[in-house]
Design a protein around this motif. Structure first.
Motif, mmCIF file in Angstrom:
data_model
loop_
_atom_site.group_PDB
_atom_site.id
_atom_site.type_symbol
_atom_site.label_atom_id
_atom_site.label_comp_id
_atom_site.label_asym_id
_atom_site.label_seq_id
_atom_site.Cartn_x
_atom_site.Cartn_y
_atom_site.Cartn_z
ATOM 1 N N LEU A 140 -0.488 1.840 -15.839
ATOM 2 C CA LEU A 140 -0.793 1.042 -14.639
ATOM 3 C C LEU A 140 0.194 1.341 -13.510
ATOM 4 N N ARG A 144 -2.334 1.219 -10.457
ATOM 5 C CA ARG A 144 -2.395 0.056 -9.554
ATOM 6 C C ARG A 144 -1.893 0.524 -8.201
ATOM 7 N N CYS A 204 -4.691 -5.123 -4.016
ATOM 8 C CA CYS A 204 -3.929 -4.189 -4.871
ATOM 9 C C CYS A 204 -4.681 -3.780 -6.131
ATOM 10 N N ASN A 205 -5.507 -4.682 -6.605
ATOM 11 C CA ASN A 205 -6.083 -4.431 -7.922
ATOM 12 C C ASN A 205 -7.600 -4.342 -7.876
#
Ligand SMILES: Nc1ncnc2c1ncn2[C@@H]1O[C@H](COP(=O)(O)OP(=O)(O)OP(=O)(O)O)[C@@H](O)[C@H]1O
Length: 684
Positions: A140, A144, A204-205
């Motif tokens: 991640l 991310r 962001c995600n």
């Protein structure tokens, strides 16, 4: 009976399947002793499962029936897989066609695990050397958006001139004050160029263009939400007047030492309206290139053709590169620049991922990962990294998707080197496994230098098999310390990685290995963080290529400086010929290899299946609990559909599992893991 034969290609030449450890087999019904014969032959000839794209090339069930030759080894060795947090049809179909049995998400001892979401660390710690998982811990950090930018920015601070390939960014709410100052400064300077002031704001995600908007001043952005604000790149290179981005598929089989590959084809996603820098930024069909957004435009043209790679608003990567070539540009140099962006992005997270791998992964070679890099090319042909996708979409909703992704997945699975090994046999003969994170020396394990190990089979004989990565033979009765201690567990781990890299070389199919390769360590050493005293990147490089010597008068250090300058300054060095001649000598072989990206994936006269085949029920091997999960899912879908048909307003509420009674499924069949499996692939 298994008939071994040299595979002949259409032009009559011998195919390379035997070299790759695979042979074609015809299967009829067999007796137990014949089975053993078969196993012996298969054992000898298959190090790892060999996947074939031909196995899914047809929608015709009759042909699939004949394709039993592909499924036989998997069936014989009772190979298993599970899909975690996803139900990706492409992976499922390929596994089914190769004789793997699908297990429920609860099973831990499956040969192959494909997950589309973060996989638990404690489960990774339990991986055995013969298992494969399509994820590294902590990846991640790359996938991310905010973390990726932070990692690259950290490298920019350490190596200021070498990591300039992401647009200037602010992570909110953390950088709210900096962002405010920046916008105020821009207003004070008042260049009058409204476009130059724009920022693109993304959650962001998120993915698929959801929640994206534009901002030109501080007050346009909610300062407390977790958002990534990036400078808008307003001068993109255009295809026939349309903005586009590239999806590049990158496989990593080891983070430390870094071993990474780029698939030779990818996707080009075009905006469905012509680019006009002065058009309103609310017009998402002009400024965003996501398929999920543009497919809603009436002007969007789907590429339904099976043989045309540059039709409509989704092309192959190769089609775009050939377009560039026709425009008089240098597509191979662009690909070298994209490779540089990929290597540096991976290097920016290498330290973090390596440190967690040390404790979370007990054996080398069990994990691999496929990343989808989204690249925007500007008018100077400089590639910019927009984001890196975790488990990028494998949905095949157009023939072109099917073609690119099925070849990609087959090559990826071959690269993963899934050991073709019957665990029942390994348990019986006491092949034991050694946790490689135990740092002390191991006295009761003799390192067998040969690649082969001998194992007994049912008829009292023994056969030799190629030792799968990380599986070692326990030498009984030699525990008195007389055996010289050859190596620490770390050394064994390193040896495992090195050995796997050698196998990967033969099994990489259409992947191009971009790191390591000739001179790669010499050119990148100066932009790498030191991970630890073991210097594994250097060791792997030396093992394969030996000490490099500069082919010109300049030192390799000077050439490395020249390389990074030239590769990041596309405006000054637009073509290969414009690069310094000494540098060209060093990266000549890289440039030659980049020709592969420009090739067509479709071949003249070949017929391509428009969709993935529907697998015969008998070939769809599933464990009981897994079948129950599918029954339940089917019932869930049916219940929703019925509710919708009945005009029920409640249909949308039914996101969770149905009541067993509604779904007509007995209660005992409800597997608590079922909810962990989303219904469909995500789409790009
Ligand atoms: N800095 C930028 N400058 C110009 N265009 C950008 C920039 N960042 C993103 N875009 C455009 O917005 C689109 C969506 O951005 P991005 O890929 O980062 O978002 P996403 O929601 O994660 O999309 P996906 O999941 O489909 O990749 C990109 O395809 C690109 O066309």
């Amino acid at each position: 009976m298994v008939k071994l034969e040299e595979k002949k290609t259409d032009d009559g030449k011998l195919g390379n399947d035997r070299k790759n450890g695979s042979v074609e087999q015809e299967s009829n019904r067999s007796t137990p002793s014949k089975d053993i014969e078969q196993s012996k032959k298969i054992f000898r000839l298959f190090d790892y499962v060999q996947f074939h794209v031909d196995s899914i090339k047809t929608e015709n069930n009759e042909v699939l029936q004949r394709n039993k030759k592909y499924s036989l080894p998997g069936e014989k060795f009772k190979m298993t897989f599970k899909l975690s947090k996803c139900d990706i049809k492409l992976v499922r179909t390929l596994m089914n066609c190769h004789g793997f049995t699908q297990c429920s998400t609860k099973r831990l001892d499956v040969n192959f695990i494909w997950t589309a979401g973060p996989y638990k660390l404690q489960c990774m710690r339990m991986l055995k050397p013969w298992q494969r998982l399509n994820q590294f811990p902590r990846s991640l950090e790359l996938t991310r958006k905010d973390k990726m930018c932070d990692n690259i920015a950290r490298m920019q601070r350490v190596f200021p001139k070498n990591y300039n390939f992401i647009p200037k960014f602010y992570v909110l709410p953390r950088d709210a004050e900096k962002f405010r100052l920046c916008t105020e400064e821009m207003q004070a300077n008042g260049s009058g160029d409204a476009q130059a002031k724009l920022f693109i704001v993304k959650p962001c995600n998120s993915s698929r263009g959801q929640g994206i908007f534009f901002a030109s001043q501080y007050s346009d952005v909610p300062p407390d939400s977790p958002l990534l604000v990036s400078r808008y790149l307003n001068r993109p290179y255009l295809i026939d007047g349309h903005k586009f981005d590239l999806r590049i598929y990158v496989a990593v089989t080891s983070f430390y030492p870094l071993v990474t590959y780029v698939f030779y084809d990818g996707l080009t996603r075009l905006a469905s309206a012509k680019y006009d820098p002065s058009s309103s930024h609310r017009d998402e069909f002009v400024h965003l290139t996501n398929y999920s957004i543009n497919k809603n435009n009436k002007q969007f043209i789907r590429n339904e053709s099976m043989a045309t790679e540059d039709l409509g608003h989704k092309w192959t990567l190769g089609a775009f590169l050939r377009y560039m070539e026709r425009e008089g540009k240098d597509p191979k140099l662009l690909m070298l620049r994209i490779e540089d962006v990929i290597i540096k992005s991976l290097l920016s997270v290498q330290g973090k991922i390596a440190s967690i791998c040390r404790t979370a992964l007990p054996y080398p070679g069990t994990n691999f990962e496929l990343f989808g890099f989204d690249i925007l090319v500007d008018e100077n042909l400089k590639p910019w990294l927009l984001e890196v996708n975790l488990s990028s979409s494998m949905a095949c909703d157009a023939p072109l998707d099917s073609l690119v992704k099925s070849q990609l997945m087959v090559d990826l699975l071959n690269l993963a080197c899934i050991p073709l090994i019957d665990r029942k046999i390994t348990e019986k003969i006491g092949v034991q496994t050694l946790p490689a994170n135990v740092e002390d020396n191991v006295s009761d394990i003799e390192r067998t230098p040969e690649r082969e190990i001998e194992i007994p089979v049912d008829d009292g004989q023994t056969i030799k098999i190629n030792r799968p990565i990380g599986v070692r033979r326990v030498v009984k009765g030699k525990r008195n310390g007389k055996i010289p201690i050859r190596n620490s567990a770390l050394e064994l781990k390193i040896e495992g990685v090195m050995r796997k890299v050698k196998f990967e070389k033969e099994r990489k199919g259409n992947f191009i290995r971009i790191f390591p390769r000739p001179y790669s360590f010499d050119l990148y050493e100066k932009v790498m963080e030191g991970i630890d005293k073991h210097a594994l990147d250097e060791r792997l490089f030396l093992e394969e290529f030996g000490e490099s010597k500069s082919p010109v008068e300049e030192s390799l250090e000077d050439l490395a400086i020249k390389y990074h300058h030239a590769i990041l300054h596309a405006d000054q060095f637009p073509t290969f010929d414009s690069l310094p001649s000494s540098l060209r000598k060093i990266i000549d072989s890289w440039y030659a290899e980049a020709a592969h990206y420009v090739e067509r994936i479709t071949k003249e006269g070949e017929i391509y299946a428009a969709k993935l085949p529907i697998i015969r029920a008998t070939a769809r091997l599933r464990t009981r609990s897994c079948s129950d999960w599918y029954d339940l899912r089917r019932a869930n879908i049916l219940a929703k559909r019925n509710a919708k048909d009945a005009g029920g307003q409640d249909a949308n509420k039914e996101n969770s599992l149905p009541h067993a009674a509604t779904a007509d499924v007995p209660l005992h069949k409800i597997d608590s893991s079922a909810s962990a499996q989303p219904a469909a692939d995500s789409k790009i």
